[in-house]
Design an enzyme around this catalytic site. Structure first.
Site, short mmCIF file in Angstrom:
data_model
loop_
_atom_site.label_atom_id
_atom_site.label_comp_id
_atom_site.label_asym_id
_atom_site.label_seq_id
_atom_site.Cartn_x
_atom_site.Cartn_y
_atom_site.Cartn_z
N HIS A 73 -1.27 -21.00 -0.33
CA HIS A 73 -0.14 -20.08 -0.18
C HIS A 73 0.53 -19.73 -1.50
CE1 HIS A 73 -0.78 -21.22 3.95
NE2 HIS A 73 0.14 -20.39 4.37
N TYR A 110 0.84 -1.20 0.00
CA TYR A 110 0.00 0.00 0.00
C TYR A 110 0.87 1.24 0.00
CZ TYR A 110 0.97 0.90 4.96
OH TYR A 110 1.60 1.19 6.15
N GLU A 125 12.46 2.67 13.91
CA GLU A 125 11.51 3.72 13.50
C GLU A 125 10.31 3.61 14.43
OE1 GLU A 125 9.73 3.01 9.62
OE2 GLU A 125 10.18 0.88 9.77
N ARG A 141 -8.06 -20.33 -1.33
CA ARG A 141 -6.96 -20.18 -0.39
C ARG A 141 -5.86 -21.24 -0.61
NH1 ARG A 141 -4.74 -21.46 4.44
NH2 ARG A 141 -3.91 -19.70 5.63
N ARG A 158 8.15 4.26 -4.75
CA ARG A 158 8.25 3.29 -3.64
C ARG A 158 7.22 2.18 -3.79
NH1 ARG A 158 7.83 5.79 2.08
NH2 ARG A 158 5.62 5.72 1.61
N LYS A 215 6.44 -1.65 1.98
CA LYS A 215 5.23 -1.13 2.64
C LYS A 215 4.14 -2.18 2.45
CE LYS A 215 3.37 3.45 3.67
NZ LYS A 215 3.98 3.69 4.98
C1 LIG Z 1 4.59 4.80 5.69
C2 LIG Z 1 5.55 4.61 6.82
C3 LIG Z 1 6.49 5.60 7.18
C4 LIG Z 1 6.49 7.01 6.62
O1 LIG Z 1 6.60 7.08 5.25
P1 LIG Z 1 6.31 8.46 4.49
O2 LIG Z 1 6.60 8.13 3.08
O3 LIG Z 1 7.26 9.49 5.04
O4 LIG Z 1 4.88 8.81 4.75
C5 LIG Z 1 7.44 5.28 8.14
N1 LIG Z 1 7.44 4.08 8.75
C6 LIG Z 1 6.53 3.13 8.49
C7 LIG Z 1 6.57 1.83 9.21
C8 LIG Z 1 5.55 3.36 7.50
O5 LIG Z 1 4.64 2.42 7.23
#
Ligand SMILES: *Cc1c(COP(=O)(O)O)cnc(C)c1O
Length: 289
Positions: free
Chosen positions: A105, A35, A180, A103, A54, A148
């Site tokens: 994998h 996403y 983070e 379903r 990204r 992501k």
């Molecule tokens: C989306 C996200 C961010 C921040 O990403 P931006 O592109 O700056 O919005 C940072 N850490 C995680 C775990 C995220 O999912």
């Protein structure tokens, strides 16, 4: 009335009330998808190319072939804003999964499912002005945090724990190293230098993180991309988080301990101002920056 109005899906632009998801769906059953969240200010996307790049990197990392080009997706987002007459501050949320199939994998031979919607999302100006409290939390995520992906259970558990402790977010540490937060990148300031975790597989490479690093370098701030510990975090002069939703967000308390003077520091303030200029925002002090 449906809040999200027109959304962009496999079937083109449709009213969101007409979208029904099958229960055998890879995103729902396996979290098998990715996403993005794109910031929208006054109906215009901020850092759009960076987010789309990204998204394609995330897709590539999980061997998902996207059913549109970067340029097409960019145009679809603009159309989405137009069809909804969206001129407010908000976000575009887009997710793509490996599709609907019985379903199993193993990858199915089906088309991906996707949707994108735009929603209102005001700038959290009170928090940005005054700062937030956070907790620290063990980073129990997998090894590919740069993707992501839809697998957000550790992030959900961390953020829920923070909320139960009346805090805004949880900062992850893998052993003693700060990675983070549950949904944002973490920066510290020590002796006028800015530190953040390097863009490895252990963190999501935030678009705002990247932009803030560039803004800092251009402003002659000493930038050091290196790992630092939970102790360094607690001893920092300033701490802030960055993401598309929360911009440059000062942290003033961690695990009940005050950061620096207990108010957002000078470097954080400077970067907030540079961010507002970059995104062409009305400054929190009032007026156009
Ligand atoms: C989306 C996200 C961010 C921040 O990403 P931006 O592109 O700056 O919005 C940072 N850490 C995680 C775990 C995220 O999912």
């Amino acid at each position: 009335m449906d809040r999200k109005g027109i959304i962009f899906t496999n079937n083109g632009f449709v009213h969101s009330s007409t979208v029904h998801y099958p229960y055998e769906e890879r995103g729902l059953q396996f979290g098998d998808g990715i996403y993005e969240v794109v910031r929208v200010y006054q109906g215009k996307c901020y850092l759009l190319e960076e987010h789309i790049d990204r998204l394609f990197r995330s897709a590539n990392a999980i061997s998902l072939v996207l059913p549109f080009s970067k340029k097409e997706l960019m145009e679809h987002f603009i159309t989405l804003l137009q069809l909804n007459s969206f001129t407010d501050d908000g976000i575009i949320y887009v997710q793509i999964t490996r599709g609907s199939a019985k379903r199993n994998h193993i990858f199915p031979k089906v088309e991906p499912n996707f949707y994108a919607y735009v929603d209102h999302y005001p700038r959290p100006v009170d928090f940005i002005s005054h700062g937030i409290s956070v907790i620290t939390y063990p980073d129990i995520r997998w090894q590919y945090c740069y993707i992501k992906s839809l697998n957000l259970l550790p992030n959900v558990l961390a953020k829920q724990e923070a909320a139960e402790q009346q805090c805004f977010d949880a900062i992850f540490h893998r052993d003693e190293i700060i990675t983070e937060s549950s949904a944002a990148n973490v920066f510290i300031v020590k002796d006028q230098s800015l530190y953040t975790h390097p863009a490895t597989e252990q963190i999501l490479h935030g678009c705002v993180r990247n932009r803030v690093l560039t803004l800092a370098r251009n402003a002659q701030i000493n930038v050091i991309e290196t790992t630092f510990t939970r102790k360094d975090l607690l001893d920092a002069d300033e701490v802030f988080l960055t993401s598309s939703g929360i911009e440059v967000m000062p942290v003033i308390q961690i695990d009940g301990k005050t950061v620096g003077s207990g108010t957002p520091g000078a470097v954080s303030r400077k970067l907030q101002k540079l961010y507002e200029q970059d995104a062409q925002l009305v400054t929190l002090q009032g007026g156009i920056s």
